[in-house]
Each structure stands twice: as structure tokens, then as C-alpha cells.
Design a protein around this motif. Structure first.
Motif, short mmCIF file in Angstrom:
data_model
loop_
_atom_site.label_atom_id
_atom_site.label_comp_id
_atom_site.label_asym_id
_atom_site.label_seq_id
_atom_site.Cartn_x
_atom_site.Cartn_y
_atom_site.Cartn_z
N GLU A 173 36.66 40.50 121.46
CA GLU A 173 35.69 40.26 122.19
C GLU A 173 35.77 39.55 122.93
O GLU A 173 34.68 39.89 123.65
CB GLU A 173 35.78 38.10 120.94
CG GLU A 173 34.94 37.28 121.33
CD GLU A 173 35.19 36.21 120.82
OE1 GLU A 173 34.43 35.07 121.05
OE2 GLU A 173 35.86 35.97 119.23
N THR A 174 36.86 39.54 123.76
CA THR A 174 37.23 39.27 125.23
C THR A 174 36.58 40.44 126.58
O THR A 174 36.15 40.07 126.81
CB THR A 174 38.45 39.35 125.50
OG1 THR A 174 38.82 37.70 124.01
CG2 THR A 174 38.61 39.22 126.97
N ILE A 175 36.62 41.42 125.79
CA ILE A 175 36.79 42.29 126.28
C ILE A 175 35.16 42.31 126.36
O ILE A 175 34.12 43.34 126.99
CB ILE A 175 37.11 43.88 125.76
CG1 ILE A 175 38.58 44.01 126.03
CG2 ILE A 175 36.23 45.16 125.66
CD1 ILE A 175 39.41 45.25 125.48
N ALA A 186 38.16 49.15 120.97
CA ALA A 186 37.70 47.76 122.17
C ALA A 186 36.71 48.05 122.92
O ALA A 186 35.44 47.59 123.12
CB ALA A 186 37.67 46.83 121.94
N ALA A 187 36.69 48.66 124.28
CA ALA A 187 36.02 48.97 125.25
C ALA A 187 34.82 49.57 124.80
O ALA A 187 33.41 50.07 124.57
CB ALA A 187 37.63 49.85 126.53
N LEU A 188 34.94 50.58 124.03
CA LEU A 188 34.04 51.68 123.15
C LEU A 188 33.36 50.80 122.09
O LEU A 188 32.01 51.53 122.45
CB LEU A 188 34.74 52.66 122.32
CG LEU A 188 35.33 54.31 123.51
CD1 LEU A 188 35.71 54.34 121.75
CD2 LEU A 188 34.31 54.96 123.97
N ALA A 189 33.60 50.09 122.11
CA ALA A 189 32.45 49.09 121.12
C ALA A 189 31.72 48.01 122.09
O ALA A 189 31.30 47.84 122.24
CB ALA A 189 33.74 48.48 119.99
N ALA A 190 32.02 48.33 123.45
CA ALA A 190 31.19 47.03 123.87
C ALA A 190 30.38 48.17 124.87
O ALA A 190 30.46 47.71 125.75
CB ALA A 190 32.54 46.63 124.57
#
Length: 219
Positions: free
Chosen positions: A9-11, A52-56
Motif C-alpha cells: 500500500e505504501t509503495i 509490490a512495485a510491479l503491482a503498482a
């Protein structure tokens, strides 16, 4: 897995904030935000954080060391991510690097170009006096393509003091672009990090390398 969920969530929030900064900087410079590629610097961060970065929505990732990147890239082989080597490349790591990375930003000697014959794109952050020799070496190789230039200026608290470094790289890019150094490419400018990428964009950056603003300070 609350820690991972919180980190994700933060990313998401940080990526959105960085993209807003890129958009505002580009528009202020009369440029389209799409002209600027965001490279997330993932060095020292684990695979879960990169996921997580990929998901963002991020797709380009920068690593400093071949050894650290090796297992990380293998674990994310099906992700569709594009990997950039942005740290110093030792000659004895060149062959492995070209198997792992899509773009190498830090070719700094003609001898290193010669070791990249199994590779693809290279970009250079090198002494200006050596640049003509590196460009010639790239042109003489069928397997190495020069697509642009990179700079890493000194860290200065007053970011406006960094502007001349970015401006000089743009001038060099324009000079060599006019000579056909980058072939069909317009000449990428890899410059700007978390604290100064707005200035870099104003001076023409096409790639910015951002770590702390996305992942927080490294431990």
C-alpha cells in the motif's frame, strides 16, 4: 502477512506521488510526461518489495550489482520487468551482466565494450575525453548498441547547483546525436535521482532513477 500488505500500500502511494512529480516537472518544462521513463532503484530490496512495485504499475528496475541482481531477476523472470544495470560494471562481470540486464547504463571504457559482445544496449557515464573512443567501439560491434548517455553528478543539498551537470550531458547528447552516434535512437538521457530528478527533467532527462522516494531509505 500484514507487513507485506502495508508495504504494498505504501509503495502504491509513493509511486503515485513520484509520477505526479514527474508529470508536474515535465509539464513545467513544456514536455510530455510520457517522455520520461521511471526506473525504480531496487538495490538491497527483496523480491517481495519488487513484486509490490510491479503491482503498482512499475516495469523498469535498476540494480547496482550483478551478484545481487542475479537471483532477484531469476525469481521475477515471468514478471515482464525490464532490468537496468546502473552501478559500476566490473570487466569480469560483463558476460553475466549482458545475460541478465536489458540495458547497461555504466560502460566507461572501450575495453569494457569489447567484453559486451554477447549483449545489447549500453549507455555511458564516462570521462568526456574517452567518449569518442567508446562510441567508435560500439559502432564497430554488431552486438552492442549505444542508445544514450548517463550522468551521476555529486550529491548537493542545493539541487540547482546540479543543473550544469545535467545541462552539459544534454549538450553532449545533442552533439553526438547530430553525428549519428545513437543510430535510430534519439539519444536517451539517464539522469536524476530522488532529490534532483525534477531539475534533470527540466534539462531533458528521458530516464530518472528513483529509489528512496519509492521504497524509503535503505537500511
Amino acid at each position: 502477512m500484514p507487513e507485506v500488505a502495508q508495504a504494498t500500500e505504501t509503495i502504491f502511494e509513493r509511486v503515485a506521488a513520484v509520477r505526479r512529480r514527474i508529470e508536474a516537472s515535465a509539464q513545467h518544462a513544456g514536455r510530455a510526461p510520457e517522455e520520461v521513463k521511471l526506473i525504480a532503484v531496487t538495490k538491497t530490496h527483496p523480491v517481495e518489495i519488487v513484486r509490490a512495485a510491479l503491482a503498482a504499475g512499475l516495469s523498469d528496475f535498476g540494480e547496482n550489482r550483478v551478484q545481487e541482481a542475479d537471483a532477484k531477476i531469476a525469481a521475477l523472470a515471468e514478471s515482464g520487468g525490464r532490468w537496468h544495470l546502473i552501478g559500476h560494471l566490473q570487466t569480469n562481470k560483463a558476460r553475466r551482466a549482458v545475460k541478465l540486464f536489458d540495458v547497461i547504463h555504466t560502460v566507461d571504457t572501450p575495453a569494457l565494450v569489447a567484453r559486451l559482445l554477447a549483449g545489447e544496449e549500453t549507455k555511458s557515464g564516462v570521462d568526456v575525453a574517452v567518449l569518442p573512443e567508446i562510441i567508435e567501439q560500439c559502432h564497430n560491434s554488431e552486438r552492442v548498441r549505444l542508445i544514450g548517455l548517463m550522468t551521476l553528478p555529486p550529491y548537493l543539498d542545493e539541487v540547482e547547483l546540479v543543473r550544469p551537470y545535467f545541462r552539459r550531458l544534454r549538450e553532449l547528447r545533442d552533439e553526438w546525436q547530430a553525428r549519428g552516434a545513437f543510430g535510430a535512437h534519439t539519444g536517451e538521457l539517464s539522469m536524476g535521482m530522488t532529490h534532483d530528478f525534477e531539475v534533470a527533467i527540466a534539462e531533458g532527462a528521458t530516464m530518472v532513477r528513483v529509489g528512496t522516494a519509492i521504497f524509503g531509505a535503505r537500511k
